[in-house]
Design an enzyme around this catalytic site. Sequence first.
Site, short mmCIF file in Angstrom:
data_model
loop_
_atom_site.label_atom_id
_atom_site.label_comp_id
_atom_site.label_asym_id
_atom_site.label_seq_id
_atom_site.Cartn_x
_atom_site.Cartn_y
_atom_site.Cartn_z
N LYS A 10 4.18 4.81 -2.36
CA LYS A 10 4.33 5.66 -1.18
C LYS A 10 3.56 6.97 -1.37
CE LYS A 10 9.02 3.88 -0.25
NZ LYS A 10 10.40 4.30 0.12
N TYR A 50 9.33 -0.18 8.96
CA TYR A 50 10.66 0.41 8.80
C TYR A 50 11.48 0.39 10.09
CZ TYR A 50 9.89 2.30 4.05
OH TYR A 50 9.70 2.46 2.70
N ASN A 113 10.78 8.31 -3.10
CA ASN A 113 11.18 7.50 -4.26
C ASN A 113 10.06 6.58 -4.75
OD1 ASN A 113 11.27 5.67 -2.21
ND2 ASN A 113 13.49 5.42 -2.21
N HIS A 116 7.99 1.01 -2.80
CA HIS A 116 8.70 0.04 -1.95
C HIS A 116 8.48 -1.34 -2.54
CE1 HIS A 116 9.93 -2.30 1.56
NE2 HIS A 116 8.88 -3.06 1.28
N GLU A 127 6.48 -8.64 5.61
CA GLU A 127 5.82 -7.39 5.21
C GLU A 127 4.39 -7.63 4.73
OE1 GLU A 127 9.97 -5.18 3.84
OE2 GLU A 127 8.48 -5.69 2.31
#
Length: 143
Positions: A10, A50, A113, A116, A127
């Site tokens: 990310k 998302y 974080n 993913h 995805e």
Amino acid sequence: MIEQTLVLIKPDGVRRGLIGEVIRRIEAKGLRIVAMKMLQFDETLTRRHYGQYAKEDFYPALSRFIQSGPSVAMVVEGLEAIGIVRLMMGPTRALDAAPGTIRGDLALGTRENIVHGSDSPAAARREIACFFRKKEIFRNANA
Ligand code: IDP
Ligand code: MG
């Protein structure tokens, strides 16, 4: 079973110069990267990736964050790759993530974080298709 999973580094991971660190861990584990690209999320891709969280109160901040700079997207392949990557990432909240996991070693927050990873075979299929065309995924990569 040999699986493929979608892994994202990310924008926080890219900004902090952790692309190599995340890739190193994936390769060192014995998993294979069979597709990879750098891209920046826009509104449409954020909804596709998302969208299930669109009604959550954290969604607006998540949407801003994921669009805040480039991400790296990869298809990672190997034995039980979906579960193995989730284990290597650690839980969503850095506070819950044990040392030795990517989030436990490298992250402090819940939104920011680093990584993913798809959470099921159905999610992985969906995805992967958001980020890669079939011909961008290498058969026998590294072979
Ligand atoms: P995961 O990335 O561990 O699979 P998900 O529950 O799928 O976690 O949530 C997707 C992403 O949304 C998380 O990685 C995190 O960036 C963000 N997120 C999830 N829950 C929260 C929260 O309670 N506050 C802020 N951000 C959150
Ligand atoms: Mg998730």
